[in-house]
Write an enzyme that holds these catalytic residues in place. Structure first.
Site, short mmCIF file in Angstrom:
data_model
loop_
_atom_site.label_atom_id
_atom_site.label_comp_id
_atom_site.label_asym_id
_atom_site.label_seq_id
_atom_site.Cartn_x
_atom_site.Cartn_y
_atom_site.Cartn_z
N CYS A 105 35.93 50.90 33.98
CA CYS A 105 36.99 49.90 33.76
C CYS A 105 38.26 50.61 33.30
O CYS A 105 38.20 51.49 32.44
CB CYS A 105 36.52 48.92 32.68
SG CYS A 105 37.79 47.78 32.11
N LYS A 116 27.72 50.50 51.58
CA LYS A 116 27.34 49.95 50.28
C LYS A 116 27.83 50.92 49.22
O LYS A 116 27.57 52.13 49.32
CB LYS A 116 25.82 49.78 50.22
CG LYS A 116 25.32 49.26 48.89
CD LYS A 116 23.86 48.83 48.94
CE LYS A 116 22.95 49.99 49.26
NZ LYS A 116 21.52 49.56 49.24
N HIS A 170 41.23 44.48 35.29
CA HIS A 170 40.71 43.10 35.33
C HIS A 170 41.68 42.12 34.68
O HIS A 170 41.71 40.96 35.05
CB HIS A 170 39.32 43.03 34.66
CG HIS A 170 39.34 43.46 33.23
ND1 HIS A 170 39.04 44.74 32.82
CD2 HIS A 170 39.66 42.77 32.12
CE1 HIS A 170 39.16 44.82 31.50
NE2 HIS A 170 39.54 43.64 31.06
N CYS A 193 35.17 44.07 38.27
CA CYS A 193 36.17 43.27 39.02
C CYS A 193 36.56 43.95 40.32
O CYS A 193 37.28 43.36 41.12
CB CYS A 193 37.41 43.02 38.17
SG CYS A 193 38.51 44.45 38.00
#
Ligand code: FES
Length: 67
Positions: free
Chosen positions: A42, A14, A46, A33
């Site tokens: 980020c 996980k 994406h 994403c």
């Protein structure tokens, strides 16, 4: 298969990331994403992901309230 993560720390059961609130300056954009090369942040990947797949993924932006 239908898994969303095909890239980030694949050996882990996980993927959990901890970021201290104090380490976030004004704001931070976190990847949703699963394609970022700067996980958990980020990096704009994406955009390409959305173009290829027709998805509409984008980051969650955590920011300080203006005081
Ligand atoms: Fe994944 Fe932007 S790179 S949400």
């Amino acid at each position: 298969n239908s898994r969303c993560n095909n890239k980030v720390r694949m050996h882990e059961a996980k993927v959990v990331d901890m970021v201290d609130v104090e380490d976030i300056a004004e704001k931070a954009a976190f990847c949703r994403c699963w394609k970022s090369k700067n996980w958990p942040y980020c990096d704009g990947s994406h955009g390409e992901h959305n173009k290829i797949t027709g998805d509409n993924a984008g980051p969650v932006v955590v920011k300080r309230k203006a005081t």
